[in-house]
Scaffold this active site. Structure first.
Site, short mmCIF file in Angstrom:
data_model
loop_
_atom_site.label_atom_id
_atom_site.label_comp_id
_atom_site.label_asym_id
_atom_site.label_seq_id
_atom_site.Cartn_x
_atom_site.Cartn_y
_atom_site.Cartn_z
N SER A 142 0.85 -1.19 0.00
CA SER A 142 0.00 0.00 0.00
C SER A 142 0.88 1.24 0.00
O SER A 142 2.00 1.23 0.54
CB SER A 142 -0.91 0.02 1.24
N TYR A 155 -1.36 -0.21 10.50
CA TYR A 155 -1.50 -0.44 9.06
C TYR A 155 -0.29 0.10 8.30
O TYR A 155 0.28 -0.62 7.45
CB TYR A 155 -2.78 0.22 8.55
#
Length: 262
Positions: A142, A155
């Site tokens: 990501s 995250y």
């Protein structure tokens, strides 16, 4: 063509499975589908096999369970052969705050699923690919892994770890003619991003993203950010000095804190 995909019951993983089935609709394709949610996998299997040249093998398991993944990999190899591509797409996201004692479990789950789940996915296929002299391992990272985002420590850390891990793996596997591709998406319209309450620049539909992902996989890209606009954002993010980054990110909106075990 044989493809093995984790996180296949929704979001990016499901979209990639549909993209492969559509792309190879005139050829025989075998797709291994992995997810915790058996009922979703069975529905996906039925949908994909509506094209009679697509065969699906379903494995309902948690990617944190390395033994279950090893068994699934062994079964897939025995029944279908060595996959051409293994895609580690399983992932979770949640807002986390280190100051909250109750968020420790969320930190652990995000790291275990996003990082160790990827290791568990790849490990049982490497020897078979090495013996076959070919194969490709694909990890979904990501843009959030480029810099630490406030309220998303778990995250961002997990995706930074996957980017570094995949880079290490790519160099290691080059000795065995096994390609490694890192895909770092920006904002993709999935259940994971549906909970976000803030503006998401360059938001892309999952089916459009999956088409671009598979193009990158087939071109054996080493590292790619999708959409391309987020690639430029990522480059700029890397160049911003820490003191300026702190000022810019200080008041950024936070990702909602949710139960990642749902």
């Amino acid at each position: 063509m044989k493809v093995f995909i984790t996180g296949a019951s929704s979001g990016i993983g499901e979209a990639i499975a549909h993209e492969y089935a559509q792309r190879y609709k005139n050829e025989n394709i075998i797709i291994g589908l992995v997810s915790r949610r058996s009922e979703h996998l069975q529905k996906l299997k039925i949908a994909l096999e509506s094209n009679h040249r697509t065969t699906c093998a379903v494995y309902a398991l948690d990617v944190r369970d390395n033994q279950a993944l090893a068994q699934a990999a062994a079964d897939f190899i025995q029944q279908q052969g060595v996959p051409d591509v293994v895609i580690a797409s399983a992932g979770v996201s949640s807002g986390t705050l280190t100051e909250k004692q109750e968020d420790i479990a969320a930190f652990q789950a995000v790291m275990d699923i996003n990082v160790m789940g990827m290791v568990h996915t790849f490990q049982p296929f490497i020897n078979a690919m090495r013996n076959a002299g070919k194969g490709q391992l694909v990890g979904i990272a990501s843009v959030a892994g480029v810099r630490g985002l406030p309220g998303a420590g778990a995250y961002s850390a997990s995706k930074a770890a996957t980017i570094a891990y995949l880079e290490s793996l790519r160099v290691e596997m080059s000795h065995h003619n096994i390609a490694v591709t890192t895909i770092a998406p920006g904002y993709i319209r999935t259940p994971m991003t549906a909970i976000n309450t803030y503006r998401m620049p360059f938001l892309m539909d999952a089916d459009v993203a999956a088409h671009k992902f598979v193009n990158a996989i087939e071109n054996k890209r080493r590292f790619v950010v999708i959409p391309w606009q987020m690639g430029w954002v990522a480059r700029l993010m890397r160049l911003i000095p820490p003191v300026l980054w702190d000022l810019l990110a200080k008041n950024a909106p936070h990702k909602p804190r949710i139960d990642v075990e749902q």
